[in-house]
Design a protein around this motif. Structure first.
Motif, PDB file in Angstrom:
ATOM      1  N   GLU A 265      -0.516   7.917  -0.012  1.00  0.00           N
ATOM      2  CA  GLU A 265       0.609   8.688   0.517  1.00  0.00           C
ATOM      3  C   GLU A 265       0.245   9.515   1.749  1.00  0.00           C
ATOM      4  OE1 GLU A 265       4.354  11.289  -1.215  1.00  0.00           O
ATOM      5  OE2 GLU A 265       2.596  10.930  -2.476  1.00  0.00           O
ATOM      6  N   GLN A 266      -0.860  10.279   1.705  1.00  0.00           N
ATOM      7  CA  GLN A 266      -1.235  11.127   2.834  1.00  0.00           C
ATOM      8  C   GLN A 266      -1.610  10.292   4.056  1.00  0.00           C
ATOM      9  OE1 GLN A 266      -0.997  14.491   3.105  1.00  0.00           O
ATOM     10  NE2 GLN A 266       0.045  14.327   1.118  1.00  0.00           N
ATOM     11  N   ALA A 267      -2.335   9.190   3.820  1.00  0.00           N
ATOM     12  CA  ALA A 267      -2.727   8.319   4.936  1.00  0.00           C
ATOM     13  C   ALA A 267      -1.499   7.692   5.582  1.00  0.00           C
ATOM     14  CB  ALA A 267      -3.680   7.237   4.441  1.00  0.00           C
ATOM     15  N   ALA A 268      -0.554   7.243   4.760  1.00  0.00           N
ATOM     16  CA  ALA A 268       0.655   6.624   5.294  1.00  0.00           C
ATOM     17  C   ALA A 268       1.502   7.631   6.065  1.00  0.00           C
ATOM     18  CB  ALA A 268       1.467   6.010   4.156  1.00  0.00           C
ATOM     19  N   MET A 269       1.509   8.879   5.605  1.00  0.00           N
ATOM     20  CA  MET A 269       2.249   9.920   6.312  1.00  0.00           C
ATOM     21  C   MET A 269       1.669  10.137   7.711  1.00  0.00           C
ATOM     22  SD  MET A 269       2.983  13.858   5.110  1.00  0.00           S
ATOM     23  CE  MET A 269       3.572  13.249   3.522  1.00  0.00           C
ATOM     24  N   LEU A 270       0.338  10.184   7.797  1.00  0.00           N
ATOM     25  CA  LEU A 270      -0.304  10.322   9.103  1.00  0.00           C
ATOM     26  C   LEU A 270       0.049   9.144  10.001  1.00  0.00           C
ATOM     27  CD1 LEU A 270      -2.334  11.628  11.087  1.00  0.00           C
ATOM     28  CD2 LEU A 270      -4.124  10.298   9.960  1.00  0.00           C
ATOM     29  N   ALA A 271       0.038   7.930   9.446  1.00  0.00           N
ATOM     30  CA  ALA A 271       0.375   6.743  10.235  1.00  0.00           C
ATOM     31  C   ALA A 271       1.793   6.836  10.779  1.00  0.00           C
ATOM     32  CB  ALA A 271       0.199   5.489   9.380  1.00  0.00           C
ATOM     33  N   ARG A 272       2.735   7.249   9.931  1.00  0.00           N
ATOM     34  CA  ARG A 272       4.128   7.363  10.387  1.00  0.00           C
ATOM     35  C   ARG A 272       4.263   8.414  11.487  1.00  0.00           C
ATOM     36  NH1 ARG A 272       5.201   6.322   4.852  1.00  0.00           N
ATOM     37  NH2 ARG A 272       5.092   8.539   4.313  1.00  0.00           N
ATOM     38  N   GLU A 273       3.605   9.557  11.305  1.00  0.00           N
ATOM     39  CA  GLU A 273       3.679  10.616  12.309  1.00  0.00           C
ATOM     40  C   GLU A 273       3.022  10.194  13.616  1.00  0.00           C
ATOM     41  OE1 GLU A 273       1.895  13.965  10.430  1.00  0.00           O
ATOM     42  OE2 GLU A 273       3.680  14.462   9.248  1.00  0.00           O
ATOM     43  N   SER A 274       2.121   9.233  13.555  1.00  0.00           N
ATOM     44  CA  SER A 274       1.440   8.734  14.754  1.00  0.00           C
ATOM     45  C   SER A 274       2.186   7.576  15.395  1.00  0.00           C
ATOM     46  CB  SER A 274       0.015   8.296  14.399  1.00  0.00           C
ATOM     47  OG  SER A 274      -0.716   9.351  13.811  1.00  0.00           O
ATOM     48  N   MET A 293      -3.577   0.805 -15.626  1.00  0.00           N
ATOM     49  CA  MET A 293      -4.734   1.010 -14.756  1.00  0.00           C
ATOM     50  C   MET A 293      -4.324   1.385 -13.332  1.00  0.00           C
ATOM     51  SD  MET A 293      -6.777  -2.381 -16.044  1.00  0.00           S
ATOM     52  CE  MET A 293      -8.106  -2.147 -14.873  1.00  0.00           C
ATOM     53  N   VAL A 294      -3.039   1.187 -13.005  1.00  0.00           N
ATOM     54  CA  VAL A 294      -2.563   1.438 -11.639  1.00  0.00           C
ATOM     55  C   VAL A 294      -2.282   2.927 -11.468  1.00  0.00           C
ATOM     56  CG1 VAL A 294      -0.834   0.860  -9.909  1.00  0.00           C
ATOM     57  CG2 VAL A 294      -1.554  -0.868 -11.573  1.00  0.00           C
ATOM     58  N   ARG A 295      -2.885   3.543 -10.465  1.00  0.00           N
ATOM     59  CA  ARG A 295      -2.722   4.990 -10.237  1.00  0.00           C
ATOM     60  C   ARG A 295      -1.288   5.347  -9.897  1.00  0.00           C
ATOM     61  NH1 ARG A 295      -7.336   7.755  -6.646  1.00  0.00           N
ATOM     62  NH2 ARG A 295      -5.656   9.273  -6.722  1.00  0.00           N
ATOM     63  N   ASP A 296      -0.622   4.514  -9.084  1.00  0.00           N
ATOM     64  CA  ASP A 296       0.730   4.817  -8.629  1.00  0.00           C
ATOM     65  C   ASP A 296       1.500   3.510  -8.508  1.00  0.00           C
ATOM     66  OD1 ASP A 296       3.058   5.647  -7.441  1.00  0.00           O
ATOM     67  OD2 ASP A 296       2.098   6.811  -5.852  1.00  0.00           O
ATOM     68  N   ASN A 297       2.478   3.310  -9.397  1.00  0.00           N
ATOM     69  CA  ASN A 297       3.241   2.059  -9.378  1.00  0.00           C
ATOM     70  C   ASN A 297       4.095   1.918  -8.120  1.00  0.00           C
ATOM     71  OD1 ASN A 297       2.299   1.207 -11.899  1.00  0.00           O
ATOM     72  ND2 ASN A 297       3.863   2.392 -12.986  1.00  0.00           N
ATOM     73  N   ASP A 298       4.354   3.022  -7.433  1.00  0.00           N
ATOM     74  CA  ASP A 298       5.178   2.985  -6.220  1.00  0.00           C
ATOM     75  C   ASP A 298       4.339   3.029  -4.947  1.00  0.00           C
ATOM     76  OD1 ASP A 298       7.598   2.910  -7.626  1.00  0.00           O
ATOM     77  OD2 ASP A 298       7.644   5.092  -7.829  1.00  0.00           O
ATOM     78  N   PHE A 299       3.098   2.543  -5.009  1.00  0.00           N
ATOM     79  CA  PHE A 299       2.217   2.669  -3.842  1.00  0.00           C
ATOM     80  C   PHE A 299       2.761   1.941  -2.622  1.00  0.00           C
ATOM     81  CE2 PHE A 299       0.503  -1.166  -5.924  1.00  0.00           C
ATOM     82  CZ  PHE A 299       0.306  -2.018  -4.838  1.00  0.00           C
ATOM     83  N   VAL A 300       3.461   0.825  -2.822  1.00  0.00           N
ATOM     84  CA  VAL A 300       3.997   0.094  -1.667  1.00  0.00           C
ATOM     85  C   VAL A 300       5.081   0.919  -0.984  1.00  0.00           C
ATOM     86  CG1 VAL A 300       5.289  -1.943  -0.925  1.00  0.00           C
ATOM     87  CG2 VAL A 300       3.418  -2.192  -2.565  1.00  0.00           C
ATOM     88  N   LYS A 301       5.991   1.493  -1.771  1.00  0.00           N
ATOM     89  CA  LYS A 301       7.085   2.287  -1.203  1.00  0.00           C
ATOM     90  C   LYS A 301       6.564   3.481  -0.416  1.00  0.00           C
ATOM     91  CE  LYS A 301      10.529   1.120  -4.734  1.00  0.00           C
ATOM     92  NZ  LYS A 301      11.437   1.666  -5.780  1.00  0.00           N
ATOM     93  N   LYS A 302       5.469   4.075  -0.892  1.00  0.00           N
ATOM     94  CA  LYS A 302       4.931   5.264  -0.234  1.00  0.00           C
ATOM     95  C   LYS A 302       4.093   4.923   0.993  1.00  0.00           C
ATOM     96  CE  LYS A 302       4.943   8.070  -4.425  1.00  0.00           C
ATOM     97  NZ  LYS A 302       4.135   8.782  -5.438  1.00  0.00           N
TER      98      LYS A 302
END
Length: 529
Positions: A265-274, A293-302
């Motif tokens: 999520e944080q990395a994708a936010m930086l990418a969008r802001e860039s 075992m999946v940390r975040d089932n919505d990882f693609v959306k984020k």
């Protein structure tokens, strides 16, 4: 420089070339620091290198004899044939070979390479024959002028066999994209425990070399730290030093086999802001028994640029992927769909309305210009990016420069610093009307900002002109100094007034307001677009 001086300099330059290459008439071909050996058609080509290529991160593979994907001019400096100040050199094409050896020489570190299809060497000797030098420009797909970073999965999760299938898929996609000097540029990063940049955007400008490089990639193993890879790519990959092109849309395609080991999520936010358009290609989704075992089932959306279905693509497996190559390449090249390319930093028009009245004084006027230059420096000013213009006012108004007068940041900031102090009265309302009609007449709505800097009370009404400007799509920030009344400042400011109004008692305090004004512009741009 006077005309006689120019002629003397030109004569000296031509003498240098003639003394280097003999009396035979050969005109060196000017090249850039990123021009590679593979970009030249003819053996014995004479090229003219620019200065300071050693200051950039140019790829050089080998020692003495260099793989053809190496920068010509950086290799010439590395070999000792060329000084950092640049100049003409002769390039000799050679057969490909195995084991290009790395070394550090003349300020440049070359790299190892196990093998490549062709090579070159550099000399300053006179060529054996007179040449018609041409640069081989493989234009590429002109309808897809994107800078594309491909992040591949190299984790334990994918395994060696599926990793090889992934490489074949990416190679087919790269061939379909048709890279070239005036087409898309493609680089690649591997996601593992730590991200590893395999090659930059400028390393390969021909499809066959790019495909060869992809197929030569070595499997890393480790965790699927896709978030780290996205962060690394967003922070470093698209810089001008690493081959990013000004004004070209930035695209990051991320392949994930299964699910990531870390947070995206944080990395994708930086990418969008860039301004980076992140696509996620997911393969082999987790089975129901694997979901815990999946940390975040919505990882693609984020992770994606925007969760609208366009930026996510699902492959059922690594087998039979050929049918997915064309539709995915079309998405990567669809300019109208790349919603994250436009950010506040590269898409706004900023007008500076500068109080030049007698109460400001020469010294304080320079502090105002420094303040405005600091704001301008925060934006990507270019012919396809952000624009700035400036109007100075007293009782009269003077257009210092328009939004379309300077197409790069350096020129715009220099123009700001050269503004001369007028001195006179204070008619801020008339100045707002003038700026609305003259400075913003050729721009569209939704991205126009006016920053008014004043140190005193206006002799005329400011509320009416400010409201007219706002109804025409101009967002106004008021910056008051010293004796500027808060009532006037808020009358000019856009809603909400408090977040568009700034005040400092001393002119020296203007510098501290720069980050807040820039954040305000970006906040408004994001909300309105």
């Amino acid at each position: 420089m006077s005309l006689p001086s120019v002629l003397l300099s030109l004569t000296a330059f031509l003498f240098h070339i003639s003394s280097t290459f003999g009396s035979e008439s050969i005109v060196p071909l000017p090249v850039s620091c990123v021009t590679r050996g593979a970009d030249l058609m003819e053996d014995g080509a004479v090229v003219l290198c620019p200065p300071d290529c050693s200051q950039f991160r140019m790829s050089v593979f080998g020692t003495g004899i260099y793989a053809s994907i190496s920068s010509l001019c950086a290799a010439a400096v590395h070999s000792g044939v060329l000084r950092p100040s640049g100049g003409p050199v002769s390039v000799h094409k050679l057969q490909g070979r195995h084991n290009y050896m790395s070394s550090f020489a003349h300020g440049i570190q070359s790299q190892d390479l196990s093998r490549w299809t062709s090579s070159f060497s550099i000399t300053t000797k006179k060529p054996l024959k007179k040449l018609s030098v041409k640069k081989a420009l493989t234009g590429g797909n002109k309808d897809c002028q994107m800078d594309i970073a491909i992040v591949i999965d190299s984790s334990n999760n994918i395994g060696q066999r599926r990793f090889n299938l992934q490489k074949n898929f990416v190679a087919k996609l790269a061939a379909m994209l048709k890279v070239g000097a005036t087409g898309p540029h493609v680089g690649l990063i591997q996601a593992s425990d730590s991200p590893r940049t395999e090659f930059l955007l400028t390393n390969y400008t021909q499809s066959k070399e790019l495909v060869f490089a992809i197929k030569e990639l070595a499997y890393l193993g480790g965790d699927t730290n896709t978030g780290k890879a996205i962060m690394h790519t967003a922070e470093t990959f698209f810089t001008l030093e690493n081959g990013g092109r000004r004004g070209h849309p930035r695209v990051m395609m991320v392949l994930i086999d299964g699910w990531p080991s870390d947070d995206l999520e944080q990395a994708a936010m930086l990418a969008r802001e860039s301004g980076i358009n992140v696509f996620v290609v997911s393969v082999a989704k987790p089975a129901p028994e694997e979901l815990p075992m999946v940390r975040d089932n919505d990882f693609v959306k984020k992770a994606v640029c925007k969760d609208n279905g366009f930026f996510s693509y699902s492959l059922p497996s690594w087998f039979s992927t050929t049918k997915h190559v064309k539709p995915l390449s079309q998405r990567l090249c669809l300019l109208d769909g790349l919603l994250c390319s436009k950010t506040c930093y590269n898409s706004v028009n900023i007008g500076f309305l500068i109080d030049g009245s007698s109460s400001v004084s020469h010294g304080n006027f320079q502090l105002v210009l420094d303040f405005l230059a600091g704001i301008a420096r925060s934006f990507d000013i270019s012919d396809v990016g952000a624009r700035v213009g400036a109007v100075q006012f007293t009782y009269d108004q003077r257009m210092e420069f328009g939004l379309f007068d300077h197409s790069n940041k350096e020129d715009a900031i220099n123009a700001l610093k050269r503004i001369s102090y007028m001195s006179g009265g204070t008619a801020t309302g008339q100045a707002i009307s003038y700026t609305t009609q003259k400075l913003f007449r050729r721009t569209g709505p939704g991205r126009n900002f006016l920053i008014v800097v004043t140190d005193g009370q206006s002799y005329d009404d400011v509320r009416g002109p400010a409201l007219t400007a706002q109804t025409q799509g101009i967002t106004i920030f008021s910056v008051g100094v010293a004796w500027a009344p808060m009532e006037d400042l808020k009358s000019m400011s856009s809603e909400p007034k408090d977040s568009h109004t700034f005040f400092t008692r001393e002119f020296t305090g203007l510098t501290e307001l720069i980050p807040a004004v820039v954040r305000g512009i970006c906040r408004d741009f994001t909300e309105n677009n």
